[in-house]
Scaffold this active site. Structure first.
Site, mmCIF file in Angstrom:
data_model
loop_
_atom_site.group_PDB
_atom_site.id
_atom_site.type_symbol
_atom_site.label_atom_id
_atom_site.label_comp_id
_atom_site.label_asym_id
_atom_site.label_seq_id
_atom_site.Cartn_x
_atom_site.Cartn_y
_atom_site.Cartn_z
ATOM 1 N N ALA A 88 39.714 35.958 48.139
ATOM 2 C CA ALA A 88 38.626 35.148 48.697
ATOM 3 C C ALA A 88 37.382 35.984 49.004
ATOM 4 O O ALA A 88 36.421 35.479 49.567
ATOM 5 C CB ALA A 88 39.122 34.437 49.956
ATOM 6 N N TYR A 131 45.712 39.277 30.056
ATOM 7 C CA TYR A 131 45.183 38.205 30.920
ATOM 8 C C TYR A 131 45.832 36.871 30.572
ATOM 9 O O TYR A 131 46.341 36.164 31.442
ATOM 10 C CB TYR A 131 43.658 38.129 30.736
ATOM 11 C CG TYR A 131 42.995 37.031 31.555
ATOM 12 C CD1 TYR A 131 42.731 37.221 32.913
ATOM 13 C CD2 TYR A 131 42.624 35.828 30.977
ATOM 14 C CE1 TYR A 131 42.110 36.235 33.662
ATOM 15 C CE2 TYR A 131 42.009 34.832 31.725
ATOM 16 C CZ TYR A 131 41.748 35.045 33.068
ATOM 17 O OH TYR A 131 41.144 34.055 33.822
ATOM 18 N N GLY A 141 33.686 35.519 44.088
ATOM 19 C CA GLY A 141 33.867 34.455 43.103
ATOM 20 C C GLY A 141 34.237 33.098 43.665
ATOM 21 O O GLY A 141 33.807 32.694 44.748
ATOM 22 N N SER A 178 44.302 29.592 34.013
ATOM 23 C CA SER A 178 43.149 29.575 33.107
ATOM 24 C C SER A 178 43.511 28.801 31.847
ATOM 25 O O SER A 178 44.698 28.642 31.526
ATOM 26 C CB SER A 178 42.781 31.012 32.728
ATOM 27 O OG SER A 178 41.763 31.014 31.746
#
Ligand SMILES: NC(=O)c1ccc[n+]([C@@H]2O[C@H](COP(=O)([O-])OP(=O)(O)OC[C@H]3O[C@@H](n4cnc5c(N)ncnc54)[C@H](OP(=O)(O)O)[C@@H]3O)[C@@H](O)[C@H]2O)c1
Length: 267
Positions: A9, A162, A12, A139
């Site tokens: 946090a 990723y 972004g 994602s």
């Protein structure tokens, strides 16, 4: 007052989500590894009338994940929301294969395994906070895990690392939903938005095409919207329910990932 833990946090989209939850009257446990930025966010939330505290942990160390869980338990006896948001992008670190403090491939470790361990360590708090929610910030960039080389020792790229870590988060979400059926805890995952204007995107050299606020709205939908009540194990593409990579729905692959994760985390 409801309590939420938001990992990553300090920057972004996680930062925007933490700020917004503070405004909505939540007590926000702000996690990050940078104390200065974490405490600055706490002050910002408090100035806006909210309640927050900062908890530091480097998620590239499973020992620090355990310390974080202990710190959360000291701060609260129940959690209504856990947002596993902290992550490393496709680039932005030294080139070549990177590993965590425990010797695991770095993105697998930080983006997925840390959240896996943290979620289980905090499960008693989430069960004490029902109806409660887990949101895994994954994602649209997903890649099937090759179980012969999960740590990518043979063929490595930051982008592959990723994508497999992001699919692992979604596979974990599907498992969690099954496991938590009837418990009052729901778990959902999402692609928050494409190439938001955040540090990880800027570091990868891509021109941002969406706003951090768009991703925050999508995360907040899974975190607080009444529309999600009782709905679990779903994957959202921004605001809409979507299908993830087929491996997410392959029970055998999920079992393999789960067994490996339990072994690696010592759970
Ligand atoms: N940006 C996009 O377009 C996009 C698209 C799809 C998915 N996502 C996902 O959205 C999530 C948030 O990304 P973002 O774009 O907001 O990225 P960001 O601005 O780079 O923020 C990432 C956050 O994770 C923290 N973090 C990174 N490594 C950590 C570690 N080892 N230990 C503890 N904290 C760590 C960072 O801490 P520091 O401040 O100390 O670096 C920061 O708070 C990620 O899971 C990402 O994969 C983003």
């Amino acid at each position: 007052m409801k309590t939420a833990l938001i990992t990553g946090a300090t920057d972004g989209v996680g930062r925007v989500v933490a700020r917004e939850l503070g405004k909505q009257g939540w007590r926000v446990l702000v996690h990050g590894r940078n104390r200065e930025r974490g405490e600055a966010l706490v002050r910002e939330i408090e100035r806006a009338g909210g309640k927050a505290s900062f908890l530091a942990a480097d998620l590239s160390s499973l020992a620090e994940v355990r310390q974080l869980a202990e710190a959360v338990k000291k701060a609260t006896s129940r959690l209504e929301l856990l947002v596993n948001n902290a992550g490393i992008g496709t680039t932005g670190h030294a080139p070549g294969r990177l590993t965590s403090k425990d010797g695991h491939e770095l993105r697998f470790a930080v983006n997925y395994l840390a959240g896996f361990l943290l979620t289980y360590l905090l499960m008693p708090l989430l069960k004490a906070g029902t109806p409660s929610r887990i949101v895994n910030v994954a994602s649209a960039g997903q890649q099937a895990i090759d179980f012969d080389d999960v740590m990518l020792t043979r063929r490595y790229s930051g982008a592959d690392a990723y994508r497999q870590s992001k699919l692992a988060q979604i596979m974990f979400t599907v498992d969690l939903a099954e496991e938590l059926k009837g418990s009052g805890v729901i778990a959902n995952a999402l692609h928050p938005s494409t190439y938001m204007n955040t540090t990880m995107v800027r570091q990868s050299g891509v021109t941002p095409v969406s706003k951090v606020e768009t991703g925050a709205e999508a995360i907040l939908q899974l975190a607080v919207s009444p529309k999600l009540e009782g709905r679990s194990g779903l994957y959202f593409n921004v605001m809409s329910e979507a299908r993830a990579n087929p491996q997410a729905y392959d029970a055998r692959a999920r079992r393999q990932l789960r067994e490996l994760s339990l072994k690696l985390t010592g759970l």
